[in-house]
Motif scaffolding. Structure first.
Motif, PDB file in Angstrom:
ATOM      1  N   VAL A 139       0.854  -1.179   0.000  1.00 17.24           N
ATOM      2  CA  VAL A 139       0.000   0.000   0.000  1.00 17.24           C
ATOM      3  C   VAL A 139       0.893   1.233   0.000  1.00 17.24           C
ATOM      4  N   VAL A 140       0.646   2.129  -0.941  1.00 17.10           N
ATOM      5  CA  VAL A 140       1.322   3.424  -0.968  1.00 17.10           C
ATOM      6  C   VAL A 140       0.451   4.389  -0.175  1.00 17.10           C
TER       7      VAL A 140
ATOM      8  N   GLY B  57       2.809   9.264  -7.917  1.00 14.10           N
ATOM      9  CA  GLY B  57       3.951   8.924  -8.764  1.00 14.10           C
ATOM     10  C   GLY B  57       4.561   7.582  -8.399  1.00 14.10           C
ATOM     11  N   VAL B  58       4.719   7.337  -7.094  1.00 16.70           N
ATOM     12  CA  VAL B  58       5.267   6.057  -6.638  1.00 16.70           C
ATOM     13  C   VAL B  58       4.321   4.912  -6.991  1.00 16.70           C
ATOM     14  N   TYR B  59       3.038   5.140  -6.798  1.00 18.82           N
ATOM     15  CA  TYR B  59       2.033   4.120  -7.129  1.00 18.82           C
ATOM     16  C   TYR B  59       2.125   3.730  -8.605  1.00 18.82           C
ATOM     17  N   SER B  60       2.214   4.725  -9.483  1.00 17.79           N
ATOM     18  CA  SER B  60       2.308   4.444 -10.921  1.00 17.79           C
ATOM     19  C   SER B  60       3.586   3.684 -11.248  1.00 17.79           C
ATOM     20  N   ALA B  61       4.697   4.082 -10.607  1.00 20.07           N
ATOM     21  CA  ALA B  61       5.976   3.421 -10.877  1.00 20.07           C
ATOM     22  C   ALA B  61       5.952   1.962 -10.447  1.00 20.07           C
TER      23      ALA B  61
ATOM     24  N   VAL C 158      -0.073  -3.583  -5.888  1.00 17.65           N
ATOM     25  CA  VAL C 158      -0.017  -2.352  -5.105  1.00 17.65           C
ATOM     26  C   VAL C 158      -1.350  -1.618  -5.166  1.00 17.65           C
ATOM     27  N   GLU C 159      -1.683  -0.961  -4.066  1.00 16.79           N
ATOM     28  CA  GLU C 159      -2.856  -0.101  -4.010  1.00 16.79           C
ATOM     29  C   GLU C 159      -2.451   1.255  -3.447  1.00 16.79           C
TER      30      GLU C 159
END
Length: 236
Positions: free
Chosen positions: A40-41, A59-63, A71-72
């Motif tokens: 989880v971000v 940005g971190v989630y997309s990466a 990831v969520e």
């Protein structure tokens, strides 16, 4: 966004990209990742840095998505019920800026919950967020930093005179415990200093007044990836 904040945000993005790369190689606080985990971000929060946190978190989630991780994204406005919200996940990628998300409070909670997470632990987070205590540690290790005067929010008048005596103008005025250049002021003289200190003290509590040092501004991020410290490219 000011030029200073743009530079800071660019460096922050570089650090986060490198952190994602380290994560995908299998390193993060408290746990060596050997396969896919539910991540989880965590971003948002209720500090003045909320908007920066949201941009960083997305940005971190997309990466991580691009790299195939499970990831969520969890955007929060406060911390009520957070343990329950985090319960389904194996690993927390904490991207909250400022306040409890960065001052060691959230890190301590995650330790108590037994949740592995990315980033520094409670003590390092607390000391890094407190600019005055961080400067004291630097001095103890022989690392120079700009001379400063700490102005406690309930003793502004007395400490203001000490700042005028101990430091030469221009001055840099900032909250003791905020990041992202929040409430950063430059003051050329006594009147501007008094105004800036009063504004920061009213909004953020204790104030740090530093001497201004002209010249080039260089930033070097440092990450520990499980194999020792790693210095990121220097940015100006």
């Amino acid at each position: 966004m000011s030029q200073a904040r743009q530079k800071w945000y660019g460096h922050r993005c570089l650090c986060l990209r490198k952190l994602v790369e380290c994560f995908t190689l299998g390193y993060h606080h408290g746990m060596g990742v050997k396969g896919k985990k539910s991540i989880v971000v965590l971003c948002g929060g209720d500090s003045p840095e909320r908007e920066v946190s949201l941009r960083s978190g997305r940005g971190v989630y997309s990466a991580l998505l691009e790299r195939g991780w499970d990831v969520e994204l969890l955007e929060i406005e406060g911390y009520d019920g957070l343990p329950k919200k985090l319960a389904p996940y194996h690993v927390v990628f904490d991207i909250i800026h400022g306040g409890p998300g960065e001052d060691g409070t959230l890190q301590l909670l995650l330790d108590l919950l037994g949740k592995p997470y990315v980033g520094s632990g409670p003590l390092a987070s607390a000391l890094a967020m407190d600019k005055y205590e961080a400067k004291r540690l630097f001095a103890a290790k022989g690392i120079p930093s700009p001379r400063c005067v700490l102005i406690e929010a309930d003793r502004v008048s007395e400490a203001l005179e000490r700042a005028l005596t101990d430091l030469d103008p221009p001055f840099v005025v900032k909250p003791r415990a905020q990041g992202s250049s929040v409430a950063l002021h430059f003051a050329k003289d006594r009147d501007e200093l008094a105004e800036a200190v009063g504004e920061v003290a009213a909004g953020y509590g204790d104030v740090l007044v530093e001497e201004f040092i002209p010249g080039r501004e260089l930033t070097a991020g440092l990450l520990e990836d499980g194999q020792g410290p790693m210095v990121l490219p220097i940015l100006e």
